[in-house]
Design an enzyme around this catalytic site. Sequence first.
Site, PDB file in Angstrom:
ATOM      1  N   LEU A 148      -5.143   3.670   0.974  1.00  0.00           N
ATOM      2  CA  LEU A 148      -6.144   3.379  -0.060  1.00  0.00           C
ATOM      3  C   LEU A 148      -5.550   2.532  -1.180  1.00  0.00           C
ATOM      4  CD1 LEU A 148      -8.951   4.367  -1.440  1.00  0.00           C
ATOM      5  CD2 LEU A 148      -7.479   6.013  -2.617  1.00  0.00           C
ATOM      6  N   HIS A 261       7.184  -1.535  -1.394  1.00  0.00           N
ATOM      7  CA  HIS A 261       6.245  -2.453  -0.751  1.00  0.00           C
ATOM      8  C   HIS A 261       7.002  -3.540   0.026  1.00  0.00           C
ATOM      9  CE1 HIS A 261       1.745  -2.863  -1.361  1.00  0.00           C
ATOM     10  NE2 HIS A 261       1.966  -3.915  -0.602  1.00  0.00           N
TER      11      HIS A 261
HETATM   12  C1  LIG Z   1       2.360  -8.946   4.883  1.00  0.00           C
HETATM   13  C2  LIG Z   1       2.428  -7.558   4.305  1.00  0.00           C
HETATM   14  C3  LIG Z   1       1.269  -6.927   3.904  1.00  0.00           C
HETATM   15  C4  LIG Z   1       1.314  -5.638   3.369  1.00  0.00           C
HETATM   16  N1  LIG Z   1       0.158  -5.028   3.001  1.00  0.00           N
HETATM   17  C5  LIG Z   1       0.191  -3.760   2.500  1.00  0.00           C
HETATM   18  C6  LIG Z   1      -1.013  -3.103   2.143  1.00  0.00           C
HETATM   19  O1  LIG Z   1      -2.111  -3.645   2.245  1.00  0.00           O
HETATM   20  N2  LIG Z   1      -0.909  -1.824   1.673  1.00  0.00           N
HETATM   21  C7  LIG Z   1       0.294  -1.169   1.540  1.00  0.00           C
HETATM   22  O2  LIG Z   1       0.343  -0.016   1.133  1.00  0.00           O
HETATM   23  N3  LIG Z   1       1.437  -1.795   1.883  1.00  0.00           N
HETATM   24  C8  LIG Z   1       1.414  -3.058   2.356  1.00  0.00           C
HETATM   25  N4  LIG Z   1       2.586  -3.677   2.707  1.00  0.00           N
HETATM   26  C9  LIG Z   1       3.856  -2.931   2.577  1.00  0.00           C
HETATM   27  C10 LIG Z   1       4.171  -2.134   3.844  1.00  0.00           C
HETATM   28  O3  LIG Z   1       3.289  -1.067   4.016  1.00  0.00           O
HETATM   29  C11 LIG Z   1       5.594  -1.550   3.776  1.00  0.00           C
HETATM   30  O4  LIG Z   1       5.737  -0.810   2.589  1.00  0.00           O
HETATM   31  C12 LIG Z   1       6.696  -2.616   3.856  1.00  0.00           C
HETATM   32  O5  LIG Z   1       6.310  -3.671   4.713  1.00  0.00           O
HETATM   33  C13 LIG Z   1       7.985  -1.985   4.353  1.00  0.00           C
HETATM   34  O6  LIG Z   1       9.036  -2.877   4.301  1.00  0.00           O
HETATM   35  P1  LIG Z   1       9.499  -3.764   5.564  1.00  0.00           P
HETATM   36  O7  LIG Z   1       8.490  -4.845   5.736  1.00  0.00           O
HETATM   37  O8  LIG Z   1      10.832  -4.287   5.124  1.00  0.00           O
HETATM   38  O9  LIG Z   1       9.596  -2.866   6.777  1.00  0.00           O
HETATM   39  C14 LIG Z   1       2.554  -4.974   3.243  1.00  0.00           C
HETATM   40  C15 LIG Z   1       3.727  -5.620   3.649  1.00  0.00           C
HETATM   41  C16 LIG Z   1       3.675  -6.883   4.174  1.00  0.00           C
HETATM   42  C17 LIG Z   1       4.961  -7.529   4.628  1.00  0.00           C
END
Ligand SMILES: Cc1cc2nc3c(=O)[nH]c(=O)nc-3n(C[C@H](O)[C@H](O)[C@H](O)COP(=O)(O)O)c2cc1C
Length: 365
Positions: A148, A261
């Site tokens: 969310l 994130h």
């Molecule tokens: C392109 C992209 C979009 C993302 N969108 C969201 C999102 O909509 N909501 C959220 O909670 N996290 C989002 N994240 C964060 C991921 O849930 C996560 O925390 C993060 O990718 C973990 O790190 P890593 O990419 O090094 O594995 C996003 C990450 C990326 C790379």
Amino acid sequence: MAGMPGMAFQQPEDFVISDPSQAINVLDFEAAARKALPPAHWGYLSTGVDDDATLKANREAFTHYQLRSRRLVETNNIDMSVDLFGTKWETPIVLAPSGTLFHPEGPLPVARAAQKQKTLQILGGVQERNHPIAEVMKARGGPVWYQLYASQDLANTQQTVKRIEASGCPVLVWTVDILGGRNLETAQRLRRSDTRQCLSCHMTDPQVRPGGPGRNTLTYDTLKRIRDATSMKVLVKGIENPEDADLCVQNGADGIIVSNHGGRATESGRATIDSLPEVIQVVRNRVPVLVDGGFRRGTDVFKALALGARAICIGRPYMWGVASFGQPGVETVLAIMRREFNLVMAQCGKKSIAEITPASIIKKI
Ligand SMILES: Cc1cc2nc3c(=O)[nH]c(=O)nc-3n(C[C@H](O)[C@H](O)[C@H](O)COP(=O)(O)O)c2cc1C
């Protein structure tokens, strides 16, 4: 070295896999995704914030911890399973939510891969606008968790929460780490080199420009209200500071995801694997703590579990997988992570997750 005996089959450095079966590790999917995607999309997927220092720290900090290998320990039938809120999963490896998945079917190929690999999927709330949770659960063949982004309008958020609860979703993950805005510099830079008009393909123009001065009105009181509005478990995602972790628990959170994130929120410079121990210490087993950020190897998973995490989430590796090869890409990423984690457990003499303890690693001095 060309011409040396034994070097005849050396792979060129710019080799990019053209099929998931060629992948040796999950990082092989990064180059494949970069090749498959136009510059603006690649920029959005790969970007961190500011100088990408936190993004890099997430990976680099795994070297702060070393494994204590074990020898001559019987490790037949390793059990990697974990329990999350009464559901047993075969591995502690979870698919992190994403608002952007560079595939025409969005979260559906991810859901199909999650079903094949019996993996927990957290559906990004933004994705749910185009692919309702019921459709994703159907593709998954079972429940998914829902992520969310709470609106500043509480009534609106409560409505979403009720709707998600009615779908049979067991766990709500509230992401709180980008409420103050963010500065996705690499995304802005690469977008400049892309000549296409975003709105000719998307319905919306992705906001990669820096957010304005923090206008956030959501607080721990909001957490309490979300908690009171649902019978789902409520996790807070995006916690780095133990002070916040304690407040989450005090205000009714059923779990915490330590996350920055993927280096896309605050340029704290601090890796999540370094934030994890102090969060674990303050939470004192009251609720499960999950973590994400830079997990690319089985050894990374092992280190986080040794520091006290219940499970870990992967983000970009599976996003690279789906962007380059769709469902088979995600399946292979999950299979590789699972295989590597199994291997590390054997090398460290562990037959179950419970055997992985703080004594299983050493912090480098
Ligand atoms: C392109 C992209 C979009 C993302 N969108 C969201 C999102 O909509 N909501 C959220 O909670 N996290 C989002 N994240 C964060 C991921 O849930 C996560 O925390 C993060 O990718 C973990 O790190 P890593 O990419 O090094 O594995 C996003 C990450 C990326 C790379």
